[in-house]
Design an enzyme around this catalytic site. Structure first.
Site, mmCIF file in Angstrom:
data_model
loop_
_atom_site.group_PDB
_atom_site.id
_atom_site.type_symbol
_atom_site.label_atom_id
_atom_site.label_comp_id
_atom_site.label_asym_id
_atom_site.label_seq_id
_atom_site.Cartn_x
_atom_site.Cartn_y
_atom_site.Cartn_z
ATOM 1 N N ALA A 63 -0.851 -10.209 -35.857
ATOM 2 C CA ALA A 63 0.154 -11.272 -35.838
ATOM 3 C C ALA A 63 -0.509 -12.614 -35.566
ATOM 4 C CB ALA A 63 1.205 -10.972 -34.777
ATOM 5 N N HIS A 281 -7.811 0.159 -50.973
ATOM 6 C CA HIS A 281 -8.287 -1.037 -51.682
ATOM 7 C C HIS A 281 -9.038 -0.682 -52.978
ATOM 8 C CE1 HIS A 281 -7.011 -2.836 -48.051
ATOM 9 N NE2 HIS A 281 -8.150 -2.833 -47.394
ATOM 10 N N ARG A 388 -17.384 -3.350 -61.685
ATOM 11 C CA ARG A 388 -18.477 -3.471 -62.656
ATOM 12 C C ARG A 388 -18.324 -2.415 -63.745
ATOM 13 N NH1 ARG A 388 -23.796 -5.674 -62.026
ATOM 14 N NH2 ARG A 388 -23.130 -6.228 -59.929
ATOM 15 N N ARG A 411 -16.168 -10.276 -59.951
ATOM 16 C CA ARG A 411 -16.564 -10.401 -58.556
ATOM 17 C C ARG A 411 -15.351 -10.873 -57.752
ATOM 18 N NH1 ARG A 411 -21.958 -11.242 -55.914
ATOM 19 N NH2 ARG A 411 -21.423 -12.259 -53.972
ATOM 20 N N LYS A 421 -23.195 -9.510 -68.291
ATOM 21 C CA LYS A 421 -24.650 -9.488 -68.484
ATOM 22 C C LYS A 421 -24.886 -9.091 -69.945
ATOM 23 C CE LYS A 421 -26.807 -7.229 -65.161
ATOM 24 N NZ LYS A 421 -26.980 -6.271 -64.016
HETATM 25 P P1 NDP Z 1 -28.274 -6.485 -60.735
HETATM 26 O O1 NDP Z 1 -28.827 -5.962 -62.007
HETATM 27 O O2 NDP Z 1 -29.183 -7.106 -59.757
HETATM 28 O O3 NDP Z 1 -27.487 -5.341 -59.994
HETATM 29 C C1 NDP Z 1 -26.637 -4.549 -60.730
HETATM 30 C C2 NDP Z 1 -26.081 -3.433 -59.865
HETATM 31 O O4 NDP Z 1 -27.116 -2.570 -59.463
HETATM 32 C C3 NDP Z 1 -25.403 -3.866 -58.615
HETATM 33 O O5 NDP Z 1 -24.157 -3.179 -58.615
HETATM 34 C C4 NDP Z 1 -26.258 -3.352 -57.472
HETATM 35 O O6 NDP Z 1 -25.500 -2.767 -56.473
HETATM 36 C C5 NDP Z 1 -26.975 -2.209 -58.115
HETATM 37 N N1 NDP Z 1 -28.296 -2.036 -57.541
HETATM 38 C C6 NDP Z 1 -29.091 -2.934 -56.932
HETATM 39 N N2 NDP Z 1 -30.246 -2.347 -56.537
HETATM 40 C C7 NDP Z 1 -30.153 -1.067 -56.933
HETATM 41 C C8 NDP Z 1 -31.000 0.040 -56.818
HETATM 42 N N3 NDP Z 1 -32.200 -0.063 -56.228
HETATM 43 N N4 NDP Z 1 -30.594 1.212 -57.353
HETATM 44 C C9 NDP Z 1 -29.415 1.315 -57.953
HETATM 45 N N5 NDP Z 1 -28.555 0.298 -58.069
HETATM 46 C C10 NDP Z 1 -28.921 -0.867 -57.568
HETATM 47 O O7 NDP Z 1 -27.135 -7.502 -61.213
HETATM 48 P P2 NDP Z 1 -26.019 -8.275 -60.443
HETATM 49 O O8 NDP Z 1 -24.853 -8.287 -61.314
HETATM 50 O O9 NDP Z 1 -25.856 -7.707 -59.090
HETATM 51 O O10 NDP Z 1 -26.567 -9.756 -60.389
HETATM 52 C C11 NDP Z 1 -27.637 -10.146 -59.541
HETATM 53 C C12 NDP Z 1 -27.202 -11.304 -58.664
HETATM 54 O O11 NDP Z 1 -26.803 -12.423 -59.445
HETATM 55 C C13 NDP Z 1 -26.002 -10.930 -57.830
HETATM 56 O O12 NDP Z 1 -26.180 -11.446 -56.536
HETATM 57 C C14 NDP Z 1 -24.859 -11.620 -58.523
HETATM 58 O O13 NDP Z 1 -23.809 -11.957 -57.684
HETATM 59 C C15 NDP Z 1 -25.540 -12.857 -59.058
HETATM 60 N N6 NDP Z 1 -24.792 -13.376 -60.207
HETATM 61 C C16 NDP Z 1 -23.811 -14.240 -59.928
HETATM 62 C C17 NDP Z 1 -23.077 -14.778 -60.935
HETATM 63 C C18 NDP Z 1 -22.009 -15.704 -60.588
HETATM 64 O O14 NDP Z 1 -21.722 -15.906 -59.406
HETATM 65 N N7 NDP Z 1 -21.361 -16.277 -61.536
HETATM 66 C C19 NDP Z 1 -23.323 -14.470 -62.344
HETATM 67 C C20 NDP Z 1 -24.344 -13.501 -62.516
HETATM 68 C C21 NDP Z 1 -25.046 -12.987 -61.464
HETATM 69 P P3 NDP Z 1 -25.658 -3.053 -54.917
HETATM 70 O O15 NDP Z 1 -24.385 -3.736 -54.612
HETATM 71 O O16 NDP Z 1 -25.766 -1.727 -54.326
HETATM 72 O O17 NDP Z 1 -26.828 -3.878 -54.578
HETATM 73 C C1 BG6 Z 2 -9.004 -3.836 -44.066
HETATM 74 C C2 BG6 Z 2 -9.872 -2.819 -43.391
HETATM 75 O O1 BG6 Z 2 -7.963 -3.214 -44.773
HETATM 76 O O2 BG6 Z 2 -9.795 -4.598 -44.967
HETATM 77 C C3 BG6 Z 2 -11.034 -3.472 -42.685
HETATM 78 O O3 BG6 Z 2 -9.082 -2.106 -42.454
HETATM 79 C C4 BG6 Z 2 -11.794 -4.378 -43.631
HETATM 80 O O4 BG6 Z 2 -11.907 -2.503 -42.148
HETATM 81 C C5 BG6 Z 2 -10.838 -5.317 -44.348
HETATM 82 O O5 BG6 Z 2 -12.732 -5.120 -42.865
HETATM 83 C C6 BG6 Z 2 -11.555 -6.122 -45.408
HETATM 84 O O6 BG6 Z 2 -10.706 -7.113 -45.898
HETATM 85 P P1 BG6 Z 2 -11.306 -8.409 -46.589
HETATM 86 O O7 BG6 Z 2 -10.108 -9.105 -47.123
HETATM 87 O O8 BG6 Z 2 -12.023 -9.167 -45.514
HETATM 88 O O9 BG6 Z 2 -12.236 -7.931 -47.636
#
Ligand code: NDP
Ligand code: BG6
Length: 533
Positions: A63, A281, A388, A411, A421
């Site tokens: 609240a 979620h 994704r 995102r 990509k």
């Molecule tokens: P990447 O190719 O770096 O990552 C792709 C996916 O692979 C992600 O889901 C990541 O998940 C996963 N991953 C990373 N490391 C590993 C691993 N060792 N083994 C398996 N999976 C893995 O591409 P992204 O799309 O993540 O882009 C790279 C960065 O560029 C990001 O920070 C992204 O936000 C940024 N970006 C931002 C944009 C924007 O804001 N407009 C546009 C394009 C890119 P995990 O979450 O686990 O790391």
């Molecule tokens: C809530 C979960 O529903 O969502 C929390 O109970 C979590 O554990 C939260 O931290 C995340 O919400 P947001 O909007 O910050 O991504």
């Protein structure tokens, strides 16, 4: 255009004072005035009709930190009906002055707000009472009847309460507090712990209120980019034809938080990450990615499609799941040196998972064979929520295997963006393909646009009577059907989560699961933020 749709659109693009919306200069008050006019024309708010927003659990964290601030923002922006009163109810001996003191740090006010703030608190009152006592609710009702507008005011009851008191509180509302206008009840998750307890709660609520009076909040449904999923999918010709098993290799839905339970372990330990995030979620996001196009944007048409897609998902198998629990990282910053079990509010030796990755399969004509990987965790390396879609390779390669798979990323937070990509010719005197992106970064494209908080949209929707972004009872039932056998198996077997370091990407086994699901991580993609060049 249907007024609520345009209200939503304008709300989503509401600029801060002096900001720009779609090239036009509009001040915040102009945008809010426009919204208000639409709401009035729509008849969502009958002029002269009083409303009361009742916050049950007015003394609690939710609240104080979320609900009062949200009502304030809506009031400040003139988005609430003119004659809206706010009534707090709790066991603690509060006063409006105390509520003011407790909520003020979260209201994000500026000096210009002072007279509006005064008006906001002048419309507030408080009733003290026990949740289990019908008399207390009779007193609350007498108080509500005594407010301007009396019994004919529309009433919104917000249950900012622990689930343990939902049953008596809702019964007392029904028996002692129903006004002569409409009555709507907003319920926060958790909606039960498993299928049986959720069914029992639904049965209880269903016996007291009609479904159109119950608003089950999943605040992810109020987020800008989650709401955008439907527009991206169904408002663009380019995505429709590729949104299927012929083109998509797998879908990954991710929720990551860079902090642990830190003092909230008591609540969390009883639920764990699957109930806390995955079952609600992430599953809601999955529905919006996987469902068929609804017949219209009518809330029930949308929710019908969500239910249909859930019905095509079988119970999650333990073999398709990786569970983790964070441990302290001795080399990390002070907060990262403490693991989940070091949280004093967590029972010693707890095996509750703080990380989970799971493969879900949607057995229908569109998605058969496409794994949906849901990953969520606390105390990870970053804050991120995203959807994704990884696409299959281009058939008939002519570029000597230089092309990488396309990905479409929505995102959700932070830094809202939609990007693809993709391969492009390496610029200059080259002819080979290079990884690049089509990038819609909100911070660049919609400069100065302030995106409203999820709760703002959702509470406004309750005032308007729009249930599109709320969870219907049959939807909830399906969600629990999918996860309950897994949750029971984990508990019965005392399944031990895999330890992972605070601040890491989670257990390495989760990447193995992703690989098994057919997700190809190349590690070659580099994003260059054009605005930081
Ligand atoms: P990447 O190719 O770096 O990552 C792709 C996916 O692979 C992600 O889901 C990541 O998940 C996963 N991953 C990373 N490391 C590993 C691993 N060792 N083994 C398996 N999976 C893995 O591409 P992204 O799309 O993540 O882009 C790279 C960065 O560029 C990001 O920070 C992204 O936000 C940024 N970006 C931002 C944009 C924007 O804001 N407009 C546009 C394009 C890119 P995990 O979450 O686990 O790391
Ligand atoms: C809530 C979960 O529903 O969502 C929390 O109970 C979590 O554990 C939260 O931290 C995340 O919400 P947001 O909007 O910050 O991504």
């Amino acid at each position: 255009m249907g007024t609520r749709a345009s209200v939503r659109e304008a709300t989503a693009a509401r600029p801060e004072a002096g900001g720009a919306m779609a090239g036009q200069e509009l001040s915040r008050s102009e945008v809010c005035g426009m919204l208000r006019e639409e709401l009035s024309q729509d008849g969502a708010f009958l002029q002269g009709q009083p409303h009361v927003f009742i916050i049950l659990g007015a003394s609690g964290d939710l609240a104080r930190k979320k609900i009062y601030p949200t009502v304030w923002w809506l009031f400040r922006d003139g988005l609430l009906p003119d004659d809206t009163r706010v009534v707090g109810f709790a066991r603690s001996p509060l006063t409006v002055e105390l509520i003011r003191q407790q909520t003020l740090p979260y209201l994000k006010t500026c000096p210009e707000d002072s007279s509006r703030l005064g008006a906001f608190f002048s419309r507030q009152s408080f009733v003290r009472g026990q949740y289990g006592e019908r008399d207390a609710f009779a007193r609350l009702d007498a108080h509500l009847r005594g407010l301007p507008g009396g019994a004919r005011a529309h009433r919104l009851f917000y249950l900012a309460l622990p689930p343990s008191v939902y049953v008596p509180v809702t019964r007392h509302i029904r028996q002692a507090c129903m006004g002569e206008g409409w009555n709507r009840v907003i319920v926060e998750k958790p909606f039960g712990r498993d299928l049986a307890s959720s069914d029992a709660l639904s049965l209880h609520l269903g016996g007291l209120f009609r479904e159109d009076q119950i608003y089950r909040i999943d605040h992810y449904l109020g987020k800008e980019m989650v709401q955008n999923l439907m527009v991206l999918r169904f408002g663009n010709r380019i995505f429709g034809p590729i949104w299927n098993r012929d083109n998509v290799a797998c879908v990954v839905l991710t929720f990551k938080e860079p902090f642990g339970t830190e003092g909230r372990g008591g609540y969390f330990d009883d639920f764990g990450i699957i109930r806390d995030v995955m079952q609600n979620h992430l599953l809601q996001m999955l529905c919006l990615v996987a469902m068929e196009k609804p017949a219209s944007t009518d809330p029930d048409d949308v929710r019908d499609e969500k239910v249909k897609v859930l019905k095509c998902i079988g119970p999650v198998e333990l073999d398709d799941v990786v569970l983790g629990q964070y441990v302290g990282n001795p080399d990390g910053p002070p907060e990262a040196q403490k693991g989940y079990l070091d949280d004093p509010t967590v029972p010693p030796g707890s095996t509750t998972a703080t990380f989970a990755a799971a493969i879900l399969r949607v057995a229908n004509e569109r998605w058969d064979g496409v794994p949906f990987v849901l990953r969520c965790g606390k105390a990870l390396n970053e804050r991120k929520a995203e959807v994704r879609l990884q696409f299959r390779e281009v058939p008939g390669d002519i570029f000597g295997r230089q092309c990488k798979r396309n990905e479409l990323v929505v995102r959700v937070q932070p830094d809202e963006a939609v990007y693809t990509k993709m391969m492009t010719k390496k610029p200059g005197m080259f002819f080979n393909p290079e990884e690049s992106e089509l990038d819609l970064t909100y911070g660049n494209r919609y400069k100065d646009v302030k995106l409203p908080d999820a709760y703002e949209r959702l509470i406004l929707d309750v005032f308007c009577g729009n249930q599109m972004h709320f969870v219907r009872s049959d939807e909830l039932r399906e969600a629990w059907r999918i996860f309950t056998p897994l949750l029971h198996t984990i508990e019965e077997r005392g399944e031990k989560p895999i330890p992972y370091l605070y601040g890491s990407r989670g257990p390495a086994e989760a990447d193995e699961l992703l690989k098994r699901a057919g997700f190809l991580y190349e590690g070659t993609y580099r994003w260059v933020n054009p605005h930081k060049l």
